[in-house]
Write a protein that holds these residues in place. Structure first.
Motif, PDB file in Angstrom:
ATOM      1  N   UNK A 128      32.536  53.816 121.399  1.00 54.84           N
ATOM      2  CA  UNK A 128      33.475  54.516 122.239  1.00 54.84           C
ATOM      3  C   UNK A 128      33.154  53.983 123.551  1.00 54.84           C
ATOM      4  N   UNK A 129      33.964  53.614 124.489  1.00 58.79           N
ATOM      5  CA  UNK A 129      33.878  53.101 125.667  1.00 58.79           C
ATOM      6  C   UNK A 129      33.211  54.295 126.489  1.00 58.79           C
ATOM      7  N   UNK A 130      33.774  55.519 126.801  1.00 54.29           N
ATOM      8  CA  UNK A 130      33.193  56.572 127.626  1.00 54.29           C
ATOM      9  C   UNK A 130      31.513  56.552 127.436  1.00 54.29           C
ATOM     10  N   UNK A 131      30.999  56.443 126.032  1.00 53.59           N
ATOM     11  CA  UNK A 131      29.606  56.714 125.957  1.00 53.59           C
ATOM     12  C   UNK A 131      29.059  55.502 126.510  1.00 53.59           C
ATOM     13  N   UNK A 132      29.213  54.374 126.339  1.00 49.31           N
ATOM     14  CA  UNK A 132      28.697  53.233 127.000  1.00 49.31           C
ATOM     15  C   UNK A 132      28.540  53.280 128.492  1.00 49.31           C
ATOM     16  N   UNK A 133      29.693  53.672 129.055  1.00 43.84           N
ATOM     17  CA  UNK A 133      29.654  53.730 130.428  1.00 43.84           C
ATOM     18  C   UNK A 133      28.673  54.600 131.062  1.00 43.84           C
ATOM     19  N   UNK A 134      28.600  55.994 130.259  1.00 45.13           N
ATOM     20  CA  UNK A 134      27.811  56.870 130.781  1.00 45.13           C
ATOM     21  C   UNK A 134      26.287  56.328 130.717  1.00 45.13           C
ATOM     22  N   UNK A 135      26.076  55.836 129.643  1.00 44.59           N
ATOM     23  CA  UNK A 135      24.832  55.488 129.322  1.00 44.59           C
ATOM     24  C   UNK A 135      24.280  54.173 130.365  1.00 44.59           C
TER      25      UNK A 135
END
Lengths: 226, 226
Positions: free
Chosen positions: A83-90
């Motif tokens: 999921x995108x939010x996880x990528x953005x957060x990392x």
DNA sequence: CGCCTGCGTCAAGGATGCGTCAAGATCAGC
DNA sequence: GCTGATCTTGACGCATCCTTGACGCAGGCG
């Protein structure tokens, strides 16, 4: 060559990465959870980190935060979360790259190369130059200057000098010198040291018969005196 | 804030990126093909490039090669090719990241932030042109001039010269040269270096038999001496 | 006082790496 | 499909470097 710290809780994945990375000539450290990862990074600062997000004791993002700030090391996140939010957060937490499982080993290796490549200049930018009254050693450019002219050193001579200069003023044992320059199997060939230290003195010392910079500590080893 | 050059042949995608990036405060340059992209990069050196692989006039990999060497700019490849070999080739050609279409805008923005973050300290605009007494190397224009006339170099010769010129005065190991010019799998083919260094000397050195600019460091590598 | 260990010096052999050349393989343009 | 340029590959001579052994000398110890 380069040291890589892999942090993941999947033993199979750790094993696969260790085999593939060591086969490519990297030195590999493994850690199963965040705590050991941070400890390992403190003990042996890696040149690159591969971090899984789902760790047993803490989130991978916190591992990144734990090293960011005091260690300028590229971090590649390896996660099953698409999921995108996880990528953005990392990525915003300090990761340099984000690869989703399952992944292709060739792609991961290429991304590792890319990350190490762009990290290289910053590591070499601080050119460590050692200056004495007789000569100058530029470890970054791999050159020795004496009386304004380059001194030609053979690979072995250079390697030996490099080890000595890296520990200025400190005694380096014969064992350590032989191991770092010739390898672990040559620890008893003290002959080599005598020959090559003599050659370095002939090329660098103002008066090779009475050394000023490459000092012999009888029975123990050698010392570079800046 | 930061200048981003987007290279893609899809007008809809260009438009979408322009809107999203300008909304985030970036200055955006657009290019529809490789030629205009290289011209734009020369005129206004960007802080980051987003490159599509499928361009009408050349492959995106060649665009990367066109700026790598004289511009230290992070490159994010945006491509519809999902296959691993394409990713590996692009990353080894100098790309910093590889995003496959369709992509999430938030993720792309996060990757842009990550790329800009790590590039920030080394915002060094290096001189794209190197002058010696015998010849002149223009990394930006991909030209070598000697005695007022152009010197014809083959692609491989140019690539090798580029790597050497980019590290003036520094020793570049054979491993590094082979890896950057021929790829990671050719690290042991030192034959290539001998052949191509000889060709460069024949074309550039005033006296090819006694090199002045392309110096051999036996057993270690080569050095470009300005 | 004599022996022994460890260091410095020197020289010679064998191995390795480099420069050179040329021919076959591959690619690009027409 | 052809032609020329470019890349790959191999062989050879030569210089250099690594290895190895022998010898002399100084200091420590019985």
């Amino acid at each position: 060559m380069n040291r890589i710290l892999v942090v993941d809780d999947d033993p199979a994945l750790l094993r696969a990465l260790r085999i593939n990375l060591t086969a490519r000539g990297y030195t590999v450290d493994l850690a199963r959870d965040g705590t050991t990862a941070l400890a390992a990074a403190t003990k042996h600062p890696p040149d690159l980190m591969i971090v899984d997000l789902g760790l047993p004791d803490m989130d991978g993002v916190d591992v990144i935060g734990g090293v960011r700030g005091w260690l300028q090391v590229p971090v590649i996140v390896l996660s099953a979360r698409h999921l995108e939010p996880a990528k953005v957060a990392a990525l915003d937490a300090g990761a340099d790259d984000y690869v989703t499982k399952p992944f292709g080993m060739d792609e991961l290796l290429a991304r590792i190369r890319a990350a190490l490549r762009r990290a290289a200049p910053s590591a070499v930018a601080e050119t460590p130059v050692t200056v004495t009254e007789a000569f100058t050693v530029d470890l970054g450019a791999r050159r020795v200057i004496r009386d304004g002219a380059d001194v030609r050193l053979t690979p072995t001579e250079w390697h030996l000098l490099e080890v000595l200069v890296r520990h200025p003023g400190r005694l380096v044992s014969q064992r350590q010198l032989l191991q770092e320059v010739w390898g672990p199997r040559y620890e008893s060939e003290t002959n080599y040291l005598r020959v090559y230290v003599a050659q370095l003195r002939a090329k660098l010392e103002p008066d090779p018969s009475t050394p000023r910079y490459l000092i012999t500590e009888p029975g123990m080893g050698y010392r570079f005196e800046p």
